[in-house]
Design an enzyme around this catalytic site. Structure first.
Site, PDB file in Angstrom:
ATOM      1  N   ASP A 161       1.201  -0.962  -0.608  1.00  0.00           N
ATOM      2  CA  ASP A 161       0.181   0.296   0.449  1.00  0.00           C
ATOM      3  C   ASP A 161       0.683   1.548   0.087  1.00  0.00           C
ATOM      4  O   ASP A 161       2.466   1.259   0.381  1.00  0.00           O
ATOM      5  CB  ASP A 161      -1.085  -0.107   1.425  1.00  0.00           C
ATOM      6  CG  ASP A 161      -1.813   0.816   1.047  1.00  0.00           C
ATOM      7  OD1 ASP A 161      -1.742   2.078   1.342  1.00  0.00           O
ATOM      8  OD2 ASP A 161      -3.403   0.496   1.392  1.00  0.00           O
ATOM      9  N   ASP A 221       3.746   1.250  -4.485  1.00  0.00           N
ATOM     10  CA  ASP A 221       2.439   2.085  -5.346  1.00  0.00           C
ATOM     11  C   ASP A 221       2.389   1.478  -6.101  1.00  0.00           C
ATOM     12  O   ASP A 221       3.221   0.517  -7.035  1.00  0.00           O
ATOM     13  CB  ASP A 221       3.591   2.882  -5.959  1.00  0.00           C
ATOM     14  CG  ASP A 221       2.702   4.203  -6.731  1.00  0.00           C
ATOM     15  OD1 ASP A 221       1.019   3.147  -7.477  1.00  0.00           O
ATOM     16  OD2 ASP A 221       3.016   5.248  -7.273  1.00  0.00           O
ATOM     17  N   VAL A 222       0.789   0.604  -6.470  1.00  0.00           N
ATOM     18  CA  VAL A 222       0.335  -0.544  -7.016  1.00  0.00           C
ATOM     19  C   VAL A 222       0.701  -0.229  -8.930  1.00  0.00           C
ATOM     20  O   VAL A 222       0.716  -0.732  -9.927  1.00  0.00           O
ATOM     21  CB  VAL A 222      -0.869  -0.548  -7.086  1.00  0.00           C
ATOM     22  CG1 VAL A 222      -0.797  -1.679  -5.967  1.00  0.00           C
ATOM     23  CG2 VAL A 222      -1.618   0.061  -7.301  1.00  0.00           C
ATOM     24  N   ASN A 243      -6.549  -5.002  -4.808  1.00  0.00           N
ATOM     25  CA  ASN A 243      -7.662  -4.431  -4.149  1.00  0.00           C
ATOM     26  C   ASN A 243      -7.414  -2.611  -4.231  1.00  0.00           C
ATOM     27  O   ASN A 243      -8.219  -2.183  -4.195  1.00  0.00           O
ATOM     28  CB  ASN A 243      -7.718  -5.000  -2.922  1.00  0.00           C
ATOM     29  CG  ASN A 243      -8.833  -3.910  -1.655  1.00  0.00           C
ATOM     30  OD1 ASN A 243      -9.840  -4.308  -2.001  1.00  0.00           O
ATOM     31  ND2 ASN A 243      -8.572  -3.475  -1.048  1.00  0.00           N
ATOM     32  N   TYR A 263     -14.333   6.352 -13.226  1.00  0.00           N
ATOM     33  CA  TYR A 263     -14.139   5.199 -12.021  1.00  0.00           C
ATOM     34  C   TYR A 263     -15.183   4.066 -12.155  1.00  0.00           C
ATOM     35  O   TYR A 263     -14.491   3.300 -12.869  1.00  0.00           O
ATOM     36  CB  TYR A 263     -14.728   5.700 -10.960  1.00  0.00           C
ATOM     37  CG  TYR A 263     -15.303   5.300  -9.466  1.00  0.00           C
ATOM     38  CD1 TYR A 263     -13.631   4.549  -9.064  1.00  0.00           C
ATOM     39  CD2 TYR A 263     -15.874   3.875  -9.606  1.00  0.00           C
ATOM     40  CE1 TYR A 263     -14.061   4.197  -7.349  1.00  0.00           C
ATOM     41  CE2 TYR A 263     -16.145   2.721  -8.469  1.00  0.00           C
ATOM     42  CZ  TYR A 263     -14.682   2.582  -7.248  1.00  0.00           C
ATOM     43  OH  TYR A 263     -14.259   2.299  -7.272  1.00  0.00           O
ATOM     44  N   LYS A 267     -13.462   0.789 -13.488  1.00  0.00           N
ATOM     45  CA  LYS A 267     -14.097  -1.227 -12.976  1.00  0.00           C
ATOM     46  C   LYS A 267     -14.693  -1.994 -14.093  1.00  0.00           C
ATOM     47  O   LYS A 267     -14.048  -2.590 -14.059  1.00  0.00           O
ATOM     48  CB  LYS A 267     -14.859  -0.504 -11.815  1.00  0.00           C
ATOM     49  CG  LYS A 267     -13.902   0.576 -10.493  1.00  0.00           C
ATOM     50  CD  LYS A 267     -13.122  -0.400  -9.996  1.00  0.00           C
ATOM     51  CE  LYS A 267     -12.179   0.182  -8.670  1.00  0.00           C
ATOM     52  NZ  LYS A 267     -11.553  -0.841  -7.673  1.00  0.00           N
ATOM     53  N   THR A 326     -16.891   3.261   4.071  1.00  0.00           N
ATOM     54  CA  THR A 326     -15.398   2.984   4.475  1.00  0.00           C
ATOM     55  C   THR A 326     -14.245   4.289   4.232  1.00  0.00           C
ATOM     56  O   THR A 326     -15.261   5.417   3.694  1.00  0.00           O
ATOM     57  CB  THR A 326     -14.234   2.296   3.457  1.00  0.00           C
ATOM     58  OG1 THR A 326     -14.770   2.732   2.074  1.00  0.00           O
ATOM     59  CG2 THR A 326     -14.750   0.592   3.230  1.00  0.00           C
TER      60      THR A 326
HETATM   61  N1  LIG Z   1     -15.990   1.740  -0.805  1.00  0.00           N
HETATM   62  C1  LIG Z   1     -16.727   1.148  -1.807  1.00  0.00           C
HETATM   63  O1  LIG Z   1     -17.494   2.235  -1.579  1.00  0.00           O
HETATM   64  C2  LIG Z   1     -16.901   0.616  -2.931  1.00  0.00           C
HETATM   65  C3  LIG Z   1     -17.367   0.588  -3.489  1.00  0.00           C
HETATM   66  C4  LIG Z   1     -17.281  -1.135  -4.745  1.00  0.00           C
HETATM   67  C5  LIG Z   1     -16.039  -1.171  -4.878  1.00  0.00           C
HETATM   68  N2  LIG Z   1     -14.806  -0.787  -3.859  1.00  0.00           N
HETATM   69  C6  LIG Z   1     -13.191  -1.255  -3.924  1.00  0.00           C
HETATM   70  O2  LIG Z   1     -12.709  -1.570  -3.123  1.00  0.00           O
HETATM   71  C7  LIG Z   1     -10.847  -1.082  -2.977  1.00  0.00           C
HETATM   72  C8  LIG Z   1     -10.717  -1.001  -1.580  1.00  0.00           C
HETATM   73  O3  LIG Z   1     -10.992   0.606  -1.729  1.00  0.00           O
HETATM   74  P1  LIG Z   1     -12.197   0.126   0.335  1.00  0.00           P
HETATM   75  O4  LIG Z   1     -13.562   0.572   0.200  1.00  0.00           O
HETATM   76  O5  LIG Z   1     -11.263   0.226   1.105  1.00  0.00           O
HETATM   77  O6  LIG Z   1     -11.022   2.100   0.488  1.00  0.00           O
HETATM   78  P2  LIG Z   1      -9.995   2.990   1.603  1.00  0.00           P
HETATM   79  O7  LIG Z   1      -9.785   3.420   0.648  1.00  0.00           O
HETATM   80  O8  LIG Z   1     -10.168   2.419   2.789  1.00  0.00           O
HETATM   81  O9  LIG Z   1      -9.079   1.373   0.511  1.00  0.00           O
HETATM   82  C9  LIG Z   1      -8.514   1.922  -0.580  1.00  0.00           C
HETATM   83  C10 LIG Z   1      -6.566   1.382  -0.257  1.00  0.00           C
HETATM   84  O10 LIG Z   1      -5.521   1.659  -1.784  1.00  0.00           O
HETATM   85  C11 LIG Z   1      -4.584   2.279  -1.285  1.00  0.00           C
HETATM   86  N3  LIG Z   1      -4.333   2.870  -2.615  1.00  0.00           N
HETATM   87  C12 LIG Z   1      -4.701   4.245  -3.179  1.00  0.00           C
HETATM   88  N4  LIG Z   1      -3.593   3.914  -4.039  1.00  0.00           N
HETATM   89  C13 LIG Z   1      -2.836   3.044  -4.360  1.00  0.00           C
HETATM   90  C14 LIG Z   1      -1.938   2.998  -4.894  1.00  0.00           C
HETATM   91  N5  LIG Z   1      -1.546   3.948  -6.174  1.00  0.00           N
HETATM   92  N6  LIG Z   1      -0.900   2.129  -4.358  1.00  0.00           N
HETATM   93  C15 LIG Z   1      -1.147   0.636  -3.253  1.00  0.00           C
HETATM   94  N7  LIG Z   1      -2.169   1.310  -3.292  1.00  0.00           N
HETATM   95  C16 LIG Z   1      -2.641   2.249  -3.413  1.00  0.00           C
HETATM   96  C17 LIG Z   1      -5.355   3.149  -0.442  1.00  0.00           C
HETATM   97  O11 LIG Z   1      -4.005   3.845   0.430  1.00  0.00           O
HETATM   98  C18 LIG Z   1      -5.971   2.160   0.439  1.00  0.00           C
HETATM   99  O12 LIG Z   1      -4.942   1.411   1.674  1.00  0.00           O
HETATM  100  C19 LIG Z   1     -11.224   0.160  -4.419  1.00  0.00           C
HETATM  101  O13 LIG Z   1     -10.536  -0.797  -5.160  1.00  0.00           O
HETATM  102  C20 LIG Z   1     -12.417   0.459  -4.669  1.00  0.00           C
HETATM  103  O14 LIG Z   1     -11.892   1.210  -5.425  1.00  0.00           O
HETATM  104  C21 LIG Z   1     -15.248   0.314  -2.674  1.00  0.00           C
END
Ligand SMILES: NC(=O)c1ccc[n+]([C@@H]2O[C@H](COP(=O)([O-])OP(=O)(O)OC[C@H]3O[C@@H](n4cnc5c(N)ncnc54)[C@H](O)[C@@H]3O)[C@@H](O)[C@H]2O)c1
Length: 310
Positions: A42, A70-71, A97, A165, A169, A200
């Protein structure tokens, strides 16, 4: 009283991106409870280190490692998977993720800007492509594994203000659905989880949104959301059910898990000539043969540059 959990993933090793917090962290916790070790990658360093430390303290042994990742970069993705080889001897599970949903989600009517306009596609889409490619190499060498990509319900549906977004996705969903033959090539399965909105930090009403007064700010609190525990359930289903491959599982509110079917299944077969079915079967056989050779070559090249697998 803590619930007894079967150690169904004993001795398995999982790589989790975006695992410092949110959905990634919750999945890491569930995998550890089932006996797996986890390597978290992360950009959030302090949270990631604290998360891994907390897991290790609770377990009383080293079952979690954090590495700043950094992914968007191949270099970091490779270091992440190499770290899992070094620390725990290989990788069986990858949960790709990491994701963002800030101002980069809604770009359609903003001023053209290379950096902002490429950001959602890069972090949410291309990074999953990069992570999958590295995961396949490590898992193929180990004899198999499973990858779960985090897409979103916005990977199969969309809203006007989630244009970029949704595009990113949808890319994850298309990429994942293309892997129907991968188990025959190298015994690796690829699936995607498509959560509905989940509470979240990502949607805890971004400061950037409030500053811009975006239309989502007032809507988000009114949306019926999925629970994080149900997202975990969906991810575990995709990991543990050996029959599931190239599937996209929707995690909806009220604990509903449902496959997101393509709108028109097998569109390539529509209106085809009578001998198409036979030709398609041959194409599939040829693809498997061709891909095994291609993978063998890629593994040799990867080992030449990054050293032998453990
Ligand atoms: N929360 C929602 O409503 C929701 C709904 C559908 C899908 N998602 C997806 O779920 C996944 C997780 O999101 P979440 O809700 O836990 O939010 P979150 O923001 O808590 O977690 C996302 C994580 O990704 C990390 N991240 C961002 N850019 C990065 C990079 N370049 N390299 C490495 N790490 C990086 C962030 O630091 C964070 O820890 C995401 O892909 C998001 O798009 C979230």
């Amino acid at each position: 009283m803590t619930q007894h959990v079967e150690k169904t993933l004993k001795d398995k090793v999982a790589v989790i991106t975006g695992g410092s917090r949110g959905i990634g962290r919750a999945v890491a916790e569930a995998l550890i409870a089932r006996g797996a070790s986890v390597v978290i990658g992360d950009i959030l360093e302090a949270e990631g280190k604290a998360t891994a430390e907390e897991f290790n303290t609770l377990a009383g042994s080293k079952i979690a490692v954090f590495i700043r990742t950094d992914v968007t970069s191949y270099k970091d993705n490779i270091a992440l998977f190499q770290c899992a080889e070094k620390e725990f001897g290989g990788v069986d599970i990858a949960f790709l993720n990491a994701g963002i949903a800030g101002q980069e989600s809604d770009i359609a009517l903003g001023p053209p800007d290379d950096k902002i306009d490429e950001r959602a596609m890069d972090v949410n889409g291309i990074s999953v492509i990069k992570g999958t490619k590295i995961a396949i190499l490590h898992m193929a060498k180990r004899g198999g594994g499973v990858i779960v990509n985090t897409a979103s319900m916005l990977g199969v549906d969309t809203m006007p203000s989630t244009n970029a977004y949704s595009a990113s996705k949808h890319a994850v969903v298309g990429w994942t659905r293309s892997f129907t033959l991968l188990p025959q090539v190298c015994n690796v399965r690829v699936n995607a989880v498509c959560p509905h909105y989940v509470d979240t930090d990502m949607i805890a009403v971004h400061e950037s949104m409030i500053a811009r007064g975006g239309p989502m700010v007032e809507l988000i609190p009114k949306i019926h959301k999925a629970t994080i525990s149900n997202v975990v359930k969906g991810v575990l289903t995709l990991i543990e059910d050996q029959q599931r491959n190239a599937q996209t599982l929707l995690v909806l509110p009220d604990d509903v898990l449902q496959i997101a079917e393509p709108a028109i299944p097998d569109i390539v077969k529509i209106g085809a000539k009578p001998d198409f079915e036979e030709a398609y079967k041959k194409y599939e056989r040829d693809y498997v043969t061709f891909s095994k050779k291609r993978l063998e070559y890629s593994l040799q090249e990867y080992e030449k540059i990054h050293g032998k697998f453990s």
